[in-house]
Write an enzyme that holds these catalytic residues in place. Structure first.
Site, PDB file in Angstrom:
ATOM      1  N   SER A 189       0.797  -1.359   0.071  1.00 13.64           N
ATOM      2  CA  SER A 189      -0.191   0.277  -0.194  1.00 13.64           C
ATOM      3  C   SER A 189       0.600   1.027  -0.071  1.00 13.64           C
ATOM      4  O   SER A 189       1.382   1.106  -0.994  1.00 13.64           O
ATOM      5  CB  SER A 189      -0.959   0.172   1.106  1.00 13.64           C
ATOM      6  OG  SER A 189      -2.098   0.795   1.071  1.00 13.64           O
ATOM      7  N   THR A 190       0.837   1.964   1.019  1.00 13.79           N
ATOM      8  CA  THR A 190       1.963   4.079   1.072  1.00 13.79           C
ATOM      9  C   THR A 190       3.085   3.580   0.916  1.00 13.79           C
ATOM     10  O   THR A 190       3.918   2.896   1.825  1.00 13.79           O
ATOM     11  CB  THR A 190       1.243   4.190   2.119  1.00 13.79           C
ATOM     12  OG1 THR A 190      -0.447   4.479   1.965  1.00 13.79           O
ATOM     13  CG2 THR A 190       1.958   5.683   2.392  1.00 13.79           C
ATOM     14  N   ASP A 239      -4.457  -4.960   6.113  1.00 14.48           N
ATOM     15  CA  ASP A 239      -4.982  -5.922   4.638  1.00 14.48           C
ATOM     16  C   ASP A 239      -3.605  -6.873   4.135  1.00 14.48           C
ATOM     17  O   ASP A 239      -3.088  -6.343   4.833  1.00 14.48           O
ATOM     18  CB  ASP A 239      -4.814  -5.092   3.594  1.00 14.48           C
ATOM     19  CG  ASP A 239      -5.622  -5.523   2.335  1.00 14.48           C
ATOM     20  OD1 ASP A 239      -6.278  -6.496   3.007  1.00 14.48           O
ATOM     21  OD2 ASP A 239      -5.305  -5.230   1.125  1.00 14.48           O
ATOM     22  N   MET A 283      -0.470   1.414   5.046  1.00 12.80           N
ATOM     23  CA  MET A 283      -0.939   1.572   6.504  1.00 12.80           C
ATOM     24  C   MET A 283      -2.404   0.503   6.914  1.00 12.80           C
ATOM     25  O   MET A 283      -2.765  -0.021   5.390  1.00 12.80           O
ATOM     26  CB  MET A 283      -1.103   2.896   6.680  1.00 12.80           C
ATOM     27  CG  MET A 283      -2.195   2.592   7.647  1.00 12.80           C
ATOM     28  SD  MET A 283      -2.745   4.825   7.912  1.00 12.80           S
ATOM     29  CE  MET A 283      -4.283   5.262   9.459  1.00 12.80           C
ATOM     30  N   HIS A 297      -2.558  -1.166  -3.618  1.00 10.81           N
ATOM     31  CA  HIS A 297      -3.678  -0.238  -3.303  1.00 10.81           C
ATOM     32  C   HIS A 297      -3.272   1.283  -3.856  1.00 10.81           C
ATOM     33  O   HIS A 297      -2.782   2.211  -4.095  1.00 10.81           O
ATOM     34  CB  HIS A 297      -3.677  -0.114  -1.794  1.00 10.81           C
ATOM     35  CG  HIS A 297      -3.853  -1.522  -1.305  1.00 10.81           C
ATOM     36  ND1 HIS A 297      -3.643  -0.811   0.211  1.00 10.81           N
ATOM     37  CD2 HIS A 297      -4.462  -2.330  -1.551  1.00 10.81           C
ATOM     38  CE1 HIS A 297      -3.991  -1.509   0.954  1.00 10.81           C
ATOM     39  NE2 HIS A 297      -4.741  -2.889   0.385  1.00 10.81           N
TER      40      HIS A 297
END
Length: 371
Positions: A191-192, A313, A310, A217
């Site tokens: 993600s991030t 998931d 973050m 993501h």
């Protein structure tokens, strides 16, 4: 254009809201973003600016905790402004962009220049769409602040009930498939901070590497550009996944934005399926959905890798992969932009090994060689 300030850091006051600076030439976008951010108990709008020059004047007086930045603006484009920020006074920057082919190419350059993440500009739509847009904008803002490795953590918010992978792919008893696929398949989630982490991993892999399926993501419309960018700099073939695509050695398939991706065994081989469904762990595509399918369909023929990001998931799915006999890895804290997702997996006992980012590619090659 310089970014000097007498501000020396975040306030130590507990509960101080994180300040957001919105830079966009559209008055309507500034207004909608301001309303969304003002509703979040962790965030406040420090100010808005119609172009980078106005933004620079505001930054000189007070440093924001995170900047939401448009790409195309008058007098100076957002990419140029981003590069100046990163060269003079690095700050967490989230790109807020429209879904256009030209904009997606600029987005890739922005991520390489140091942007933390990307969100799509909020627009009118269904109630469900607007609710999801609000959630993603606020989640991304809080993740961006944490990407600066602040000592304080985001406060928990009262949000809608989080769905598990059960909402898309039901759990199944047993310890994985009774037989393995011919290929060893690597499933990776991030993600991030993940766009650059994935690039670093893929650039270190040869053309004949084990097949990879990836959930990053990223909003709908940008994953295709992300895949094209990686395809141009990596030895293997990289592309956005389509429903039914075979999973082949030397190939990387990236889940399309706003769609879940699963793997399905087909004889001795495997393919991906692309499907709709509700967001899982607040995301679509969800890493948990991919990892659960790998646990059920591939078992010990798979490896699961969870990189920076973050939230949680992927943590449950990685645990299910490990229970099914898969090799499992999590990125370590020092090399993660945001340690949330890997930390969740480690704390649950889902990660068989915890590795710095530089050792992920060698681990993939060792797995592919059966070591």
């Amino acid at each position: 254009m310089t970014f000097q300030s007498g501000f020396t850091g975040q306030s130590s006051l507990p509960g101080r809201k994180w300040r957001v600076l919105i830079v966009d030439d559209s008055a309507s976008v500034r207004r909608v973003l301001s309303d969304i951010i003002a509703d979040d108990p962790c965030l406040e709008v420090m100010g808005t600016a119609a172009d980078p020059y106005v933004a620079a004047e505001r930054i000189a007086r007070e440093l924001p905790d995170v900047i939401f930045l448009d790409i195309e603006m008058p007098r100076m484009d957002g990419l140029t402004f981003l590069r100046k920020i990163m060269a003079q006074r690095p700050l967490p920057v989230v790109i807020c962009s429209s879904l256009t082919e030209e904009g997606s190419a600029a987005l890739m350059a922005a991520m390489e220049a140091g942007a933390v993440d990307v969100v799509t500009k909020p627009r009118m739509g269904s109630v469900e769409f607007l609710q999801h847009s609000r959630m993603m904008i606020c989640d991304t803002a809080r993740a961006a602040v944490q990407a600066r490795l602040r000592p304080q953590r985001a406060r928990r918010m009262q949000v809608e009930k989080k769905l598990s992978a059960d909402a898309v792919l039901p759990a199944r008893s047993g310890r994985g498939p009774s037989r393995a696929t011919a290929e060893r398949i690597v499933c990776l989630g991030a993600s991030t901070g993940g766009t650059e982490a994935i690039r670093e991993v893929l650039e270190a892999l040869p053309a004949d590497c084990p097949p990879l399926v990836i959930v990053q993501h990223m909003p709908e419309g940008f994953t295709a550009a992300f895949a094209r960018r990686l395809d141009g700099i990596c030895a293997m073939t990289v592309r956005e996944a389509g429903d039914g695509d075979p999973i082949l050695p030397g190939q990387v398939l990236i889940a399309p934005g706003n769609r879940h991706m699963t793997v399905v065994r087909s004889g001795a081989h495997a393919r991906v399926t692309i499907l709709d469904g509700p967001p899982v762990c607040r995301h679509r595509p969800s890493v948990d959905v991919l990892f659960r399918s790998a646990a059920q369909q591939l078992g010990r023929s798979a490896a699961g890798i969870l990189l920076t990001g973050m939230g949680e998931d992927g943590a449950q799915g990685l645990w299910e992969m490990r229970e099914a006999g898969a090799a499992t890895f999590a990125q370590d804290e020092e090399s993660s932009v945001v340690f949330g997702m890997p930390r969740e997996a480690i704390e649950r006992g889902a990660a068989g090994r915890v590795l710095p980012l530089a050792r992920i590619a060698p681990a993939i090659l060792q797995f592919g060689a059966g070591k």
